[in-house]
Design an enzyme around this catalytic site. Structure first.
Site, PDB file in Angstrom:
ATOM      1  N   ARG A   9       3.418  26.408 -38.783  1.00 12.45           N
ATOM      2  CA  ARG A   9       2.907  25.555 -37.995  1.00 12.45           C
ATOM      3  C   ARG A   9       1.208  25.654 -37.954  1.00 12.45           C
ATOM      4  O   ARG A   9       0.691  26.862 -37.827  1.00 12.45           O
ATOM      5  CB  ARG A   9       3.077  25.642 -36.603  1.00 12.45           C
ATOM      6  CG  ARG A   9       2.567  24.588 -35.510  1.00 12.45           C
ATOM      7  CD  ARG A   9       3.651  24.651 -34.155  1.00 12.45           C
ATOM      8  NE  ARG A   9       3.562  25.755 -33.516  1.00 12.45           N
ATOM      9  CZ  ARG A   9       4.243  26.057 -32.259  1.00 12.45           C
ATOM     10  NH1 ARG A   9       4.819  24.926 -31.993  1.00 12.45           N
ATOM     11  NH2 ARG A   9       4.283  27.084 -31.837  1.00 12.45           N
ATOM     12  N   LYS A  40       8.234  19.760 -29.073  1.00 11.53           N
ATOM     13  CA  LYS A  40       7.962  19.124 -27.862  1.00 11.53           C
ATOM     14  C   LYS A  40       6.428  18.700 -27.814  1.00 11.53           C
ATOM     15  O   LYS A  40       6.222  17.574 -27.234  1.00 11.53           O
ATOM     16  CB  LYS A  40       8.278  19.967 -26.800  1.00 11.53           C
ATOM     17  CG  LYS A  40       9.776  20.643 -26.648  1.00 11.53           C
ATOM     18  CD  LYS A  40       9.826  21.441 -25.604  1.00 11.53           C
ATOM     19  CE  LYS A  40       9.017  22.694 -25.574  1.00 11.53           C
ATOM     20  NZ  LYS A  40       9.346  23.577 -26.683  1.00 11.53           N
ATOM     21  N   ARG A  83      11.051  27.389 -17.490  1.00 10.87           N
ATOM     22  CA  ARG A  83      11.355  27.961 -18.633  1.00 10.87           C
ATOM     23  C   ARG A  83      12.495  28.745 -18.147  1.00 10.87           C
ATOM     24  O   ARG A  83      12.945  29.822 -18.901  1.00 10.87           O
ATOM     25  CB  ARG A  83      10.224  28.711 -19.321  1.00 10.87           C
ATOM     26  CG  ARG A  83      10.035  28.301 -20.821  1.00 10.87           C
ATOM     27  CD  ARG A  83       8.775  28.895 -21.057  1.00 10.87           C
ATOM     28  NE  ARG A  83       8.400  28.911 -22.635  1.00 10.87           N
ATOM     29  CZ  ARG A  83       7.514  28.165 -23.296  1.00 10.87           C
ATOM     30  NH1 ARG A  83       6.698  27.797 -22.671  1.00 10.87           N
ATOM     31  NH2 ARG A  83       7.479  28.591 -24.502  1.00 10.87           N
ATOM     32  N   ARG A 123      10.892  34.991 -29.364  1.00  8.91           N
ATOM     33  CA  ARG A 123      10.812  33.807 -28.317  1.00  8.91           C
ATOM     34  C   ARG A 123      12.104  33.115 -28.456  1.00  8.91           C
ATOM     35  O   ARG A 123      12.573  32.474 -27.484  1.00  8.91           O
ATOM     36  CB  ARG A 123       9.626  32.889 -28.853  1.00  8.91           C
ATOM     37  CG  ARG A 123       8.175  33.385 -28.588  1.00  8.91           C
ATOM     38  CD  ARG A 123       7.078  32.939 -29.509  1.00  8.91           C
ATOM     39  NE  ARG A 123       6.766  31.534 -29.382  1.00  8.91           N
ATOM     40  CZ  ARG A 123       6.233  30.905 -30.412  1.00  8.91           C
ATOM     41  NH1 ARG A 123       5.727  31.320 -31.384  1.00  8.91           N
ATOM     42  NH2 ARG A 123       5.911  29.525 -29.997  1.00  8.91           N
ATOM     43  N   ARG A 172      -1.543  29.889 -34.500  1.00 13.03           N
ATOM     44  CA  ARG A 172      -1.493  30.803 -33.396  1.00 13.03           C
ATOM     45  C   ARG A 172      -0.787  32.322 -33.403  1.00 13.03           C
ATOM     46  O   ARG A 172      -0.091  32.378 -34.343  1.00 13.03           O
ATOM     47  CB  ARG A 172      -0.149  30.057 -32.478  1.00 13.03           C
ATOM     48  CG  ARG A 172      -0.575  29.077 -31.578  1.00 13.03           C
ATOM     49  CD  ARG A 172       0.338  28.405 -30.913  1.00 13.03           C
ATOM     50  NE  ARG A 172       1.115  29.020 -30.194  1.00 13.03           N
ATOM     51  CZ  ARG A 172       2.473  28.695 -29.490  1.00 13.03           C
ATOM     52  NH1 ARG A 172       2.284  27.230 -29.312  1.00 13.03           N
ATOM     53  NH2 ARG A 172       3.268  29.523 -28.863  1.00 13.03           N
TER      54      ARG A 172
END
Ligand code: AMP
Length: 223
Positions: free
Chosen positions: A132, A15, A90, A176, A165
């Site tokens: 990532r 996203k 969310r 998550r 992160r």
């Protein structure tokens, strides 16, 4: 015409990458609650400290904190022609809160948002998250496995440092996903019933997803 887009999908579904591309091409503000919350954490504010206790466990930050941030952001002048919401709402509770926020923000316009759902199987996503990296300066997103970069590489676009992160660890990533399936996935049904939902195949290459996204955006703008 005011363009309002909402991006929904599991963590790591791409996203952020697509929002960044669309935001740059269409000059629409990219409103990413995760980044806004990380900024609050880094500032050491009371809100940031509270948010951190949830983010480090892969849980949703309380709605009062997030909805206030979103409302203040959507009322800013640069959102007059539209915006892209990435990571909000969310949960169903947040979706209804957003309905109320939009009533206020759009009181002089008649706008129906479009919701893009990034559809992808979960199996490859944890690996994607753990690998990532993002640029501390321009926010570009990279992957250690699929792109020619390492932890010592500087951002190919702007020369900034690449960072990982705190919540992109396997342990927090699994939490998550649990949060996503429990809280966020019901939005697909809600927005589908309202006829706001457009599904995108998020397993395709980045450029192909963007082509499909832009095709849908053009159709919406011309409708
Ligand atoms: P993201 O950068 O979108 O993956 O978000 C990182 C973390 O920020 C999430 O795991 C949540 O803890 C928190 N967060 C982001 N957006 C929201 C939201 N809309 N509501 C509650 N918490 C959020």
């Amino acid at each position: 015409m005011k363009q309002e887009y909402i991006f929904i999908g599991p963590p790591g579904s791409g996203k952020g990458t697509q929002t960044k591309m669309l935001s740059e091409e269409y000059n629409l503000p990219h409103i990413d609650t995760g980044s806004l919350l990380r900024e609050a954490v880094a500032s050491g504010s009371k809100e940031g400290k509270l948010a951190d206790t949830y983010m480090s466990k892969g849980q949703l930050v309380p709605i009062q904190v997030v909805s206030e941030i979103i409302k203040n952001r959507l009322l800013k002048d640069d959102c007059q022609n539209g915006f892209i919401l990435d990571g909000y709402p969310r949960s169903l509770e947040q979706a209804y809160a957003l309905d109320d926020i939009l009533k206020e923000v759009d009181k002089n316009t008649q706008t129906t948002p479009k919701v893009f759902y990034f559809q992808i199987e979960q199996d490859k996503l944890v690996e994607r998250l753990v690998n990532r990296r993002s640029c501390a300066k321009c926010g570009s997103i990279y992957n250690l496995k699929t792109m020619n970069i390492s932890d010592n590489t500087k951002c190919p676009k702007c020369g900034g440092d690449l960072i990982k992160r705190d919540d992109d660890t396997e342990e927090v990533a699994v939490k998550r996903f649990e949060t996503y399936f429990r809280e966020t996935a019901p939005l697909i049904d809600l927005y589908s019933k309202r006829n706001w939902l457009i599904k995108l195949d998020a397993s395709l290459p980045i450029e192909k997803i963007y082509e499909n996204l832009k095709g849908a955006v053009k159709e919406y703008v011309n409708s």
